[in-house]
Design an enzyme around this catalytic site. Structure first.
Site, mmCIF file in Angstrom:
data_model
loop_
_atom_site.group_PDB
_atom_site.id
_atom_site.type_symbol
_atom_site.label_atom_id
_atom_site.label_comp_id
_atom_site.label_asym_id
_atom_site.label_seq_id
_atom_site.Cartn_x
_atom_site.Cartn_y
_atom_site.Cartn_z
ATOM 1 N N SER A 101 47.282 76.505 46.271
ATOM 2 C CA SER A 101 46.880 75.119 46.506
ATOM 3 C C SER A 101 46.687 74.381 45.167
ATOM 4 O O SER A 101 47.630 74.261 44.388
ATOM 5 C CB SER A 101 45.609 75.089 47.356
ATOM 6 O OG SER A 101 45.355 73.800 47.841
ATOM 7 N N ASP A 197 50.714 74.028 57.793
ATOM 8 C CA ASP A 197 49.716 73.644 56.785
ATOM 9 C C ASP A 197 49.363 72.167 56.970
ATOM 10 O O ASP A 197 50.233 71.301 56.869
ATOM 11 C CB ASP A 197 50.306 73.883 55.385
ATOM 12 C CG ASP A 197 49.272 73.773 54.285
ATOM 13 O OD1 ASP A 197 48.297 73.022 54.440
ATOM 14 O OD2 ASP A 197 49.469 74.429 53.245
ATOM 15 N N HIS A 227 47.296 76.640 55.902
ATOM 16 C CA HIS A 227 46.994 76.492 54.479
ATOM 17 C C HIS A 227 46.333 77.736 53.895
ATOM 18 O O HIS A 227 46.493 78.022 52.708
ATOM 19 C CB HIS A 227 46.099 75.271 54.259
ATOM 20 C CG HIS A 227 45.954 74.886 52.822
ATOM 21 N ND1 HIS A 227 47.016 74.466 52.047
ATOM 22 C CD2 HIS A 227 44.873 74.864 51.999
ATOM 23 C CE1 HIS A 227 46.601 74.185 50.823
ATOM 24 N NE2 HIS A 227 45.305 74.430 50.768
#
Length: 249
Positions: A101, A197, A227
């Protein structure tokens, strides 16, 4: 569980980390926004590296986990400084960087800052430039006015308490964008992205792929992965991606 070690950066921030010895390249895990080094992916990858005799580093940015400072006081540039400082202090030689991320953005910043040390790169739901293209681009006029007047806004999260996004984080993010200028990745690269996600879109992953320049760059889309990307199937895919870039380096 082993105790964390600590390192004081030149900027005066105390960074908590776990470092295990072994052969190179050293695997470095860069976590996500408000995540910490005790997360599933970081700990799993550490065990995987140890089983194969590979050096491994996981750490907390300032304002995260066991490191000093408050999250609200930090920004992309601070966490980039933290990453560079801990790498210089406790690692040597080639690196294989894994970024999740926001850590994917940090990994790309490392690729720009120390390209000669990086032998492979893996990102998981990478979120480059999210302060500008995610937050600022989607702020309402009221939120932009609040940011200017109060200095921060609170944004809901699907995974934890609301994020406090500061004016400093937005402005600093603009000085660390990686999708506006040439992005050279002259080493094996694997981008991993789940299609379910809700924090980082497939479109972002495709944009990163198309923008990057290098001889060996691949995007792996995983249907229905979210995610977190941390169930058994996804963890295996991370292992395979890391092994792939090390073998190809």
């Amino acid at each position: 569980m082993s105790q964390a070690h600590y390192f004081d950066t030149p900027q005066g921030r105390r960074i908590a980390y776990h470092k295990s010895g072994g052969a190179g390249p050293c695997l470095v895990f860069c976590g996500g926004l408000k995540s910490d080094m005790e997360g599933t992916k970081a700990v799993h990858l550490e065990a995987w590296a140890k089983a194969r005799g590979l050096a491994f580093l996981r750490f907390d940015y300032s304002g995260h986990g066991e490191s000093s400072g408050a999250f609200e006081d930090g920004c992309i540039g601070d966490w980039h400084e933290d990453t560079l400082a801990i790498l210089e202090a406790v690692t040597e030689g080639p690196l294989c960087v894994v970024g999740s991320s926001m850590g994917g953005w940090q990994a790309l910043l490392l690729a720009r800052a120390i390209p000669r040390r990086i032998k492979g790169l893996v990102t998981i739901a990478a979120a480059p430039d999210f302060t500008e293209d995610g937050y600022w681009a989607n702020f309402t006029d009221a939120q932009k006015a609040e940011l200017e007047a109060v200095g921060h806004v609170a944004l809901p999260s699907d995974y934890m308490e609301p994020y406090i996004i500061t004016k400093r984080m937005i402005e600093d993010g603009r000085t660390h964008l990686v999708l506006r200028d040439r992005l050279e990745l002259p080493f094996p690269v694997r981008f991993l992205q789940g299609t379910a996600d809700t924090a980082v879109s497939v479109a972002t992953a495709v944009r990163l792929l198309e923008h990057s320049e290098g001889p060996d760059i691949r995007l792996n889309l995983v249907k229905d992965a979210d995610h977190r990307f941390s169930d058994a199937v996804c963890l295996t895919l991370i292992e395979e991606a890391v092994a792939d870039v090390i073998a190809a380096a």
